[in-house]
Every structure is written in C-alpha cells, then in structure tokens.
Scaffold this active site. Sequence first.
Site, mmCIF file in Angstrom:
data_model
loop_
_atom_site.group_PDB
_atom_site.id
_atom_site.type_symbol
_atom_site.label_atom_id
_atom_site.label_comp_id
_atom_site.label_asym_id
_atom_site.label_seq_id
_atom_site.Cartn_x
_atom_site.Cartn_y
_atom_site.Cartn_z
ATOM 1 C CG HIS A 15 65.197 8.422 18.033
ATOM 2 N ND1 HIS A 15 64.189 9.328 17.758
ATOM 3 C CD2 HIS A 15 66.277 8.846 17.333
ATOM 4 C CE1 HIS A 15 64.636 10.264 16.946
ATOM 5 N NE2 HIS A 15 65.901 10.000 16.669
ATOM 6 C CD GLU A 89 71.694 11.721 13.728
ATOM 7 O OE1 GLU A 89 72.696 11.163 13.200
ATOM 8 O OE2 GLU A 89 70.527 11.516 13.364
#
Length: 210
Positions: A15, A89
């Site tokens: 990202h 994550e």
Amino acid sequence: MMTCPKPALLCLTRHGETDWNQQGILQGWTDVLLNPLGRRQARAMAGSFNHQGFSAVWSSPLMRARETAEIVAPLIRLSFPKFHNGLMERHFGVFQGVPKAELAEFNPVVLQLILKRNPDGYFEGGESMDEFADRVLGALADIGSAHDGQRVLVITHGWVMDVVTRHIKGLPRKAILNMKRKNGESLWIAVHQGIITATHEPENQVQSAA
C-alpha cells in the site's frame, strides 16, 4: 479430455505511505489512512499498472490498503476492489500503535525483532508466525483459484510480502530476510491449483520521493 487450467498471475503490491509509516509506528491491524504522499503513490501505481491487463483488484480490508486499491482500480478501468481478510497485516498485539522510539527505551529486544523483521518474534496478544503465514498463503490460494489464467492486482502489506518471499524462495518461515518492501513495491507470483510459485514477471516499484 479436460484441459488443465492456466495459473493465475498475482501482482502483490504494498500500500501507499501513511503518517505512521513516516513516524515509525507499528500499524498491524490498526486502521490508518494514507497521507498525501501515499495517495500520490497510489496514482503512480495506477499509471505503471495501466497496461498490465489486470482482470481484478483484491485488497486487504485495512484502510491503508483499501484506500490504495480504491484509488487504483478506477484508474485502470476496473470495478470496485474485492477484499480478503487473509491479506491483512500481521497482528502485533500490544505493540500496535507504539512508536519505535518508545520501544527503544522500554523494550529494545522487541524493537530489534521488528527492525530485523524477525518472523519468529513473540508479540504479546498478536499472531504467531504460523497463524499469520497460514492465513496469508490460504488467501492467495483462494484468490488464485478464482482467477485461473488471469492477472490480478493484490494490494497488501509489507510483512505479508515477507511471508510470500520466503515461501517462493523455499526459505523457512523463521528466516530473517534483512529487507523491507517499500510503499508501492510489487512482487509477482503464480498460483496454480493452490500451489504458489515465483514468476519472471518484472517487479514494479513506485518511488517514495514526493
């Protein structure tokens, strides 16, 4: 005679930048939006991905990945991204939201685990390495099976890409890589009947400079 499906080609991409990235704060499952540079990085990703022939965009549901995917998808003429919790994550437990500068003072051992990206580190209240790796690889197998013979963009996170890097290189899950994926950096993989391997597709990297 039945024909064997072709592998899906997945482009895993980290990202765009957040303020917490810039400030050295461990994010984990904490939702943090992109900062202005991160949004520019997302638009730059779209420019570099425009001719890759992607059929779909998948993303971690965490906001920094979600926002990146939602910027990129329309710019490469694709519909709203799909989300998979397995792309999130690693959960860092009690250390999520703690600046590395504070860790240096009260828990330097954990700081070294983070700086070295040591996958075997223990993060109280968080995921073990096996829990984390199993869900990441399971998510990629799911996405690959849904897109036989297609190219798919997957927006995810740095430690997720570490898991995949070890896997495709045949390294133990506890191997220390001594590397860190940059915001906007990509890694291509092939997924064929649930098997995840490397490909020779060129890697993409969006520069961190403004």
